[in-house]
Design a protein around this motif. Sequence first.
Motif, PDB file in Angstrom:
ATOM      1  N   TYR A   1       0.272  44.996  42.575  1.00  0.00           N
ATOM      2  CA  TYR A   1       0.382  43.533  41.915  1.00  0.00           C
ATOM      3  C   TYR A   1       1.810  43.379  42.029  1.00  0.00           C
ATOM      4  CZ  TYR A   1      -4.433  44.067  40.085  1.00  0.00           C
ATOM      5  OH  TYR A   1      -5.762  44.312  39.873  1.00  0.00           O
ATOM      6  N   ARG A   2       2.150  42.043  42.308  1.00  0.00           N
ATOM      7  CA  ARG A   2       3.526  41.775  42.161  1.00  0.00           C
ATOM      8  C   ARG A   2       3.845  40.789  41.205  1.00  0.00           C
ATOM      9  NH1 ARG A   2       4.307  41.338  47.444  1.00  0.00           N
ATOM     10  NH2 ARG A   2       5.540  42.936  47.513  1.00  0.00           N
ATOM     11  N   PRO A   3       4.514  41.188  40.186  1.00  0.00           N
ATOM     12  CA  PRO A   3       4.645  40.252  38.865  1.00  0.00           C
ATOM     13  C   PRO A   3       5.807  39.059  39.469  1.00  0.00           C
ATOM     14  CG  PRO A   3       5.915  42.258  38.496  1.00  0.00           C
ATOM     15  CD  PRO A   3       5.264  42.288  39.839  1.00  0.00           C
ATOM     16  N   SER A   4       5.710  37.961  38.781  1.00  0.00           N
ATOM     17  CA  SER A   4       6.696  36.980  38.874  1.00  0.00           C
ATOM     18  C   SER A   4       6.803  35.993  37.670  1.00  0.00           C
ATOM     19  CB  SER A   4       6.394  36.074  40.234  1.00  0.00           C
ATOM     20  OG  SER A   4       5.161  35.447  40.107  1.00  0.00           O
ATOM     21  N   GLY A   5       7.923  35.170  37.845  1.00  0.00           N
ATOM     22  CA  GLY A   5       8.337  34.153  36.493  1.00  0.00           C
ATOM     23  C   GLY A   5       8.733  34.851  35.594  1.00  0.00           C
ATOM     24  N   ASP A   6       9.221  34.131  34.520  1.00  0.00           N
ATOM     25  CA  ASP A   6       9.896  34.153  33.410  1.00  0.00           C
ATOM     26  C   ASP A   6       9.103  34.973  32.382  1.00  0.00           C
ATOM     27  OD1 ASP A   6      12.372  33.364  34.534  1.00  0.00           O
ATOM     28  OD2 ASP A   6      12.292  31.296  33.706  1.00  0.00           O
ATOM     29  N   THR A   7       9.411  35.739  31.726  1.00  0.00           N
ATOM     30  CA  THR A   7       8.837  36.581  30.579  1.00  0.00           C
ATOM     31  C   THR A   7       9.695  36.453  29.193  1.00  0.00           C
ATOM     32  OG1 THR A   7       9.777  38.590  31.260  1.00  0.00           O
ATOM     33  CG2 THR A   7       7.672  37.880  32.232  1.00  0.00           C
TER      34      THR A   7
ATOM     35  N   PRO B   1       4.248  38.001  32.670  1.00  0.00           N
ATOM     36  CA  PRO B   1       4.414  37.571  34.068  1.00  0.00           C
ATOM     37  C   PRO B   1       3.034  37.231  34.515  1.00  0.00           C
ATOM     38  CG  PRO B   1       4.564  39.828  33.986  1.00  0.00           C
ATOM     39  CD  PRO B   1       4.240  39.576  32.661  1.00  0.00           C
ATOM     40  N   GLU B   2       3.366  36.292  35.633  1.00  0.00           N
ATOM     41  CA  GLU B   2       2.176  35.981  36.542  1.00  0.00           C
ATOM     42  C   GLU B   2       2.208  37.085  37.567  1.00  0.00           C
ATOM     43  OE1 GLU B   2       2.106  31.980  38.209  1.00  0.00           O
ATOM     44  OE2 GLU B   2       3.046  31.268  36.220  1.00  0.00           O
ATOM     45  N   ILE B   3       0.939  37.347  37.874  1.00  0.00           N
ATOM     46  CA  ILE B   3       0.765  38.641  38.695  1.00  0.00           C
ATOM     47  C   ILE B   3      -0.044  38.083  40.052  1.00  0.00           C
ATOM     48  CG2 ILE B   3       1.141  40.137  37.128  1.00  0.00           C
ATOM     49  CD1 ILE B   3      -1.720  40.912  37.214  1.00  0.00           C
ATOM     50  N   SER B   4       0.090  38.513  41.207  1.00  0.00           N
ATOM     51  CA  SER B   4      -0.744  38.171  42.450  1.00  0.00           C
ATOM     52  C   SER B   4      -0.898  39.655  43.084  1.00  0.00           C
ATOM     53  CB  SER B   4       0.072  37.336  43.287  1.00  0.00           C
ATOM     54  OG  SER B   4       1.336  37.766  43.614  1.00  0.00           O
ATOM     55  N   GLU B   5      -2.207  39.941  43.359  1.00  0.00           N
ATOM     56  CA  GLU B   5      -2.476  41.199  44.036  1.00  0.00           C
ATOM     57  C   GLU B   5      -1.931  41.023  45.317  1.00  0.00           C
ATOM     58  OE1 GLU B   5      -6.755  43.478  45.514  1.00  0.00           O
ATOM     59  OE2 GLU B   5      -6.570  42.054  43.612  1.00  0.00           O
ATOM     60  N   ILE B   6      -1.494  42.140  45.714  1.00  0.00           N
ATOM     61  CA  ILE B   6      -0.944  42.687  47.140  1.00  0.00           C
ATOM     62  C   ILE B   6      -2.131  43.136  47.927  1.00  0.00           C
ATOM     63  CG2 ILE B   6       0.682  43.736  48.133  1.00  0.00           C
ATOM     64  CD1 ILE B   6       2.359  44.262  45.585  1.00  0.00           C
TER      65      ILE B   6
ATOM     66  N   TYR C   1      -6.993  52.232  19.366  1.00  0.00           N
ATOM     67  CA  TYR C   1      -6.548  51.139  19.959  1.00  0.00           C
ATOM     68  C   TYR C   1      -7.249  49.875  19.992  1.00  0.00           C
ATOM     69  CZ  TYR C   1      -4.196  48.229  23.645  1.00  0.00           C
ATOM     70  OH  TYR C   1      -3.539  47.330  24.442  1.00  0.00           O
ATOM     71  N   ASP C   2      -6.833  48.817  19.808  1.00  0.00           N
ATOM     72  CA  ASP C   2      -7.663  47.457  19.797  1.00  0.00           C
ATOM     73  C   ASP C   2      -6.697  46.147  20.192  1.00  0.00           C
ATOM     74  OD1 ASP C   2      -9.761  45.782  19.412  1.00  0.00           O
ATOM     75  OD2 ASP C   2      -9.150  45.115  17.245  1.00  0.00           O
ATOM     76  N   GLY C   3      -5.779  46.711  21.184  1.00  0.00           N
ATOM     77  CA  GLY C   3      -4.830  45.556  21.797  1.00  0.00           C
ATOM     78  C   GLY C   3      -5.436  44.951  22.835  1.00  0.00           C
ATOM     79  N   ARG C   4      -4.369  43.923  23.469  1.00  0.00           N
ATOM     80  CA  ARG C   4      -4.798  42.993  24.424  1.00  0.00           C
ATOM     81  C   ARG C   4      -5.253  43.774  25.655  1.00  0.00           C
ATOM     82  NH1 ARG C   4      -1.287  38.567  25.536  1.00  0.00           N
ATOM     83  NH2 ARG C   4      -1.969  38.174  27.831  1.00  0.00           N
ATOM     84  N   TYR C   5      -4.889  45.034  26.000  1.00  0.00           N
ATOM     85  CA  TYR C   5      -5.204  45.554  27.110  1.00  0.00           C
ATOM     86  C   TYR C   5      -6.309  46.511  27.261  1.00  0.00           C
ATOM     87  CZ  TYR C   5      -0.316  44.057  27.816  1.00  0.00           C
ATOM     88  OH  TYR C   5       0.976  43.191  27.835  1.00  0.00           O
ATOM     89  N   GLN C   6      -7.122  46.477  26.266  1.00  0.00           N
ATOM     90  CA  GLN C   6      -8.254  47.252  25.969  1.00  0.00           C
ATOM     91  C   GLN C   6      -9.015  46.943  27.334  1.00  0.00           C
ATOM     92  OE1 GLN C   6      -9.670  50.129  25.166  1.00  0.00           O
ATOM     93  NE2 GLN C   6      -9.931  49.743  22.888  1.00  0.00           N
ATOM     94  N   GLY C   7      -9.780  47.662  27.909  1.00  0.00           N
ATOM     95  CA  GLY C   7     -10.774  47.693  28.961  1.00  0.00           C
ATOM     96  C   GLY C   7      -9.869  47.746  30.523  1.00  0.00           C
ATOM     97  N   GLY C   8      -8.426  47.736  30.085  1.00  0.00           N
ATOM     98  CA  GLY C   8      -7.930  48.102  31.296  1.00  0.00           C
ATOM     99  C   GLY C   8      -7.269  46.697  31.981  1.00  0.00           C
ATOM    100  N   LYS C   9      -7.037  45.847  31.175  1.00  0.00           N
ATOM    101  CA  LYS C   9      -6.490  44.447  31.780  1.00  0.00           C
ATOM    102  C   LYS C   9      -5.137  44.603  32.114  1.00  0.00           C
ATOM    103  CE  LYS C   9      -8.923  41.218  28.523  1.00  0.00           C
ATOM    104  NZ  LYS C   9      -9.422  42.244  27.304  1.00  0.00           N
ATOM    105  N   VAL C  10      -4.819  44.147  33.205  1.00  0.00           N
ATOM    106  CA  VAL C  10      -3.338  44.271  33.857  1.00  0.00           C
ATOM    107  C   VAL C  10      -2.239  43.616  32.920  1.00  0.00           C
ATOM    108  CG1 VAL C  10      -1.754  44.162  36.217  1.00  0.00           C
ATOM    109  CG2 VAL C  10      -4.314  44.865  36.092  1.00  0.00           C
ATOM    110  N   VAL C  11      -2.552  42.175  32.846  1.00  0.00           N
ATOM    111  CA  VAL C  11      -1.510  41.451  31.979  1.00  0.00           C
ATOM    112  C   VAL C  11      -2.398  40.709  31.084  1.00  0.00           C
ATOM    113  CG1 VAL C  11       0.436  41.328  33.485  1.00  0.00           C
ATOM    114  CG2 VAL C  11      -1.362  39.635  33.614  1.00  0.00           C
TER     115      VAL C  11
END
Length: 162
Positions: A39-45, A55-60, A152-162
């Motif tokens: 993935y390529r991240p972009s944008g202000d964070t 960041p916004e991400i786009s799959e490569i 763990y019970d955070g936003r990335y549970q399940g393997g979310k990239v962002v």
Amino acid sequence: MILGNSEIKRLIEDKKLIEEHEEKNIQGAGVDFRARTFYRPSGDTKVHKESRTLPEISEISGDTVSIKPNELILVETIEKVNMPSDIAARILPRSTLCRCGVYLLTAFVDPGFSGRLTVGLKNMSNHSFELEKGARIMQVMFEKTEGDTVDYDGRYQGGKVV
């Protein structure tokens, strides 16, 4: 205590600690994980106390990615982890990446986390670096935790990239 080969294999069998792994990638005290998706991240964070903008991400697309000098990409692993409540993990780069001038940006894998892992790769060299899907990029070391833990019970549970 870092878990050795036999304990990692037992947890894979008994608890599905790792899915979609290759047996040959289980080392003496860790497991090599492979690149699945780029993935390529972009944008202000931003990361503030009460809010964050990721960041916004786009799959490569394609089976390989060429990372330019000073460029950062995100890499999702083929392997998926299912961390028991009494196991945590640390992610280390494979030494080949270091020799190529590529830095692996990682985080701690908490007890109770389930999903594919996402790491950053930053080309610190003055030359392009090419990476192919399926290549081994990191070693995951598993550790036994002592005392009470909280899953763990955070936003990335399940393997979310962002």
